[in-house]
Design an enzyme around this catalytic site. Structure first.
Site, short mmCIF file in Angstrom:
data_model
loop_
_atom_site.label_atom_id
_atom_site.label_comp_id
_atom_site.label_asym_id
_atom_site.label_seq_id
_atom_site.Cartn_x
_atom_site.Cartn_y
_atom_site.Cartn_z
N LYS A 106 0.86 -1.19 0.00
CA LYS A 106 0.00 0.00 0.00
C LYS A 106 0.88 1.22 0.00
O LYS A 106 2.00 1.20 0.52
CB LYS A 106 -0.89 0.02 1.25
CG LYS A 106 -2.10 0.90 1.11
CD LYS A 106 -3.15 0.20 0.27
CE LYS A 106 -4.49 0.88 0.29
NZ LYS A 106 -5.53 -0.07 -0.12
N1 GLU Z 1 -7.23 0.22 -3.34
C1 GLU Z 1 -7.99 -0.95 -3.62
C2 GLU Z 1 -8.05 -1.86 -2.40
O1 GLU Z 1 -7.89 -1.41 -1.27
C3 GLU Z 1 -7.52 -1.66 -4.88
C4 GLU Z 1 -6.10 -2.07 -4.88
C5 GLU Z 1 -5.61 -2.62 -6.23
O2 GLU Z 1 -6.39 -2.72 -7.15
O3 GLU Z 1 -4.42 -2.90 -6.29
O4 GLU Z 1 -8.34 -3.01 -2.50
#
Ligand code: GLU
Length: 410
Positions: A106
């Site tokens: 993240k």
């Molecule tokens: N931000 C989204 C999540 O928390 C998608 C992450 C992604 O597609 O890599 O799942």
């Protein structure tokens, strides 16, 4: 506040430890799965008039045991390292649970996105990419949008990455459809949430047609969740965003308001506060905004039969326990909102193959795979006689622990 500081990662690790105990994992393996492989903290100078503001940015790579790390970039004023660790770890469990070949990561920048111009936002994303390019790439770590970022931001990221490393469209997902994005990706998280809400109702022998839904959040996730819930025959009776909320027991026509900038622009004679939507009597409550919104202060006022977590970590650990004690079924984030990263997987594979699917194929694959994950979690809950969140963690931790152990002959 997204969370009481320094608690979010510990709350995820509590679930990992619990799953590890049930699975009989070695303590060293649990320790590895509770740590992050790499954490990078950067400073981002941002020109403001004739001076600079210095922002803090992050990329936390939690695990690559099952594949390249994957996860979004969040712009929010409260983002800190603990938050990003927790969210990176959740990505590891989410990708394992839905069985896509990724690990977890993240990113974040501690900034209020509503106070940025588009040019400032672009400068921040480009600087973030330049500072982190050495740990990114389609087979290393693939960012995507999260709260406060969108397809446009991902286009800037890809463009900056291309300048530095050459053509590699699969280096980021959630891009605009015209620029190597995938038709269906933008709606995928919300669509998945709505599909899981419908599956939950069916599993509990409640008719989907006419079932009442309340949604907190009218950003990317909340909007599409509301739209697809309506398409599936449910009645969205309450909605809220940062500007406040609206209630209509007859059902809000989501199609008619889908493109409003904010719910403040919607005519309604029944207005409530942003957080009041959580306390509406309904079949399905979908928190699709910030984390930690269901906590000790309001948990006993929740009157929904089911909570389907569109946001990441919207329920505190102690509130989760109380919901269960109050016989409210919680469908956990790592299952309920996994449509987003599932959609990212489809985009990534299409980019790598230089091939594109029609939206019908994207939706069809998404629906089938979400349904499969839902069934797997329910079967695991029955097998271990436990709740859905614990079951989801058991499934995910088992998969990651297996990969981790086989790589190191443990
Ligand atoms: N931000 C989204 C999540 O928390 C998608 C992450 C992604 O597609 O890599 O799942």
């Amino acid at each position: 506040m997204t969370h009481t500081k320094s608690s979010a990662f510990a709350e995820v690790n509590e679930k990992v430890a619990q799953a590890g105990e049930i699975l009989g994992l070695k303590s060293g393996v649990v320790k590895a799965l509770s740590s992050c492989e790499r954490e990078v903290v950067i400073s981002i100078p941002l020109r403001r008039g004739d001076d600079v503001d210095v922002l803090t940015g992050y990329r936390v790579q939690h695990s690559s045991a099952r594949g390249p790390r994957k996860g979004g970039i969040r712009f929010h004023q409260d983002v800190d390292l603990d938050d990003v660790r927790a969210l990176a770890s959740l990505m590891t469990w989410k990708t394992a649970l839905i069985d896509v070949p990724f690990g977890g990561a993240k990113g974040g920048v501690a900034v209020d996105p509503s106070k940025l111009t588009s040019i400032e936002k672009e400068e921040i994303i480009r600087r973030w990419t330049r500072s982190l390019v050495h740990v990114l790439g389609h087979h290393r770590d693939i960012p995507a949008p999260d709260m406060g970022t969108d397809a446009k931001s991902m286009a800037w990221l890809m463009d900056e990455f291309h300048r530095l490393e050459g053509f590699q469209p699969a280096c980021v997902t959630g891009k605009p459809v015209e620029l190597f994005g995938a038709a269906g990706r933008e709606e995928a998280t919300g669509r998945g949430v709505a599909m899981i809400a419908a599956a939950t109702l069916k599993e509990n022998k409640i008719k989907v047609e006419g079932a009442t839904v309340a949604i907190q959040g009218f950003g990317n996730v909340g909007r599409y969740a509301a739209l697809v819930c309506q398409e599936l025959g449910m009645k969205v009776i309450a909605l809220s965003d940062m500007s406040g909320g609206i209630v209509d027991k007859k059902g809000i026509d989501i199609k008619a308001i889908f493109n409003v900038a904010s719910l403040a622009d919607v005519k309604s004679d029944n207005r409530i506060g942003s957080a009041d939507v959580l306390e509406i009597e309904c079949d399905v409550l979908i928190p699709a905004a910030l984390g930690n919104v269901i906590n000790d202060s309001n948990v006993d006022k929740i009157k929904a039969a089911f909570v389907v977590e569109g946001a990441n970590q919207p329920t505190s650990t102690s509130a989760d326990r109380k919901l269960r004690a109050n016989s409210i079924v919680v469908v956990p984030d790592i299952l309920a909102n996994s449509g987003g990263v599932m959609g990212s997987y489809f985009e990534w594979t299409q980019n790598i193959q230089q091939f594109s699917w029609p939206i019908e194929k994207f939706r069809g694959e998404l629906d089938v795979r979400m349904q499969k994950a839902f069934v797997n979690v329910n079967e695991t809950a029955t097998k271990y006689n436990t709740d859905l969140r614990s079951a989801a963690f058991i499934l995910a931790v088992e998969r990651v622990a297996n990969a981790f152990s086989q790589r190191g002959s443990l």
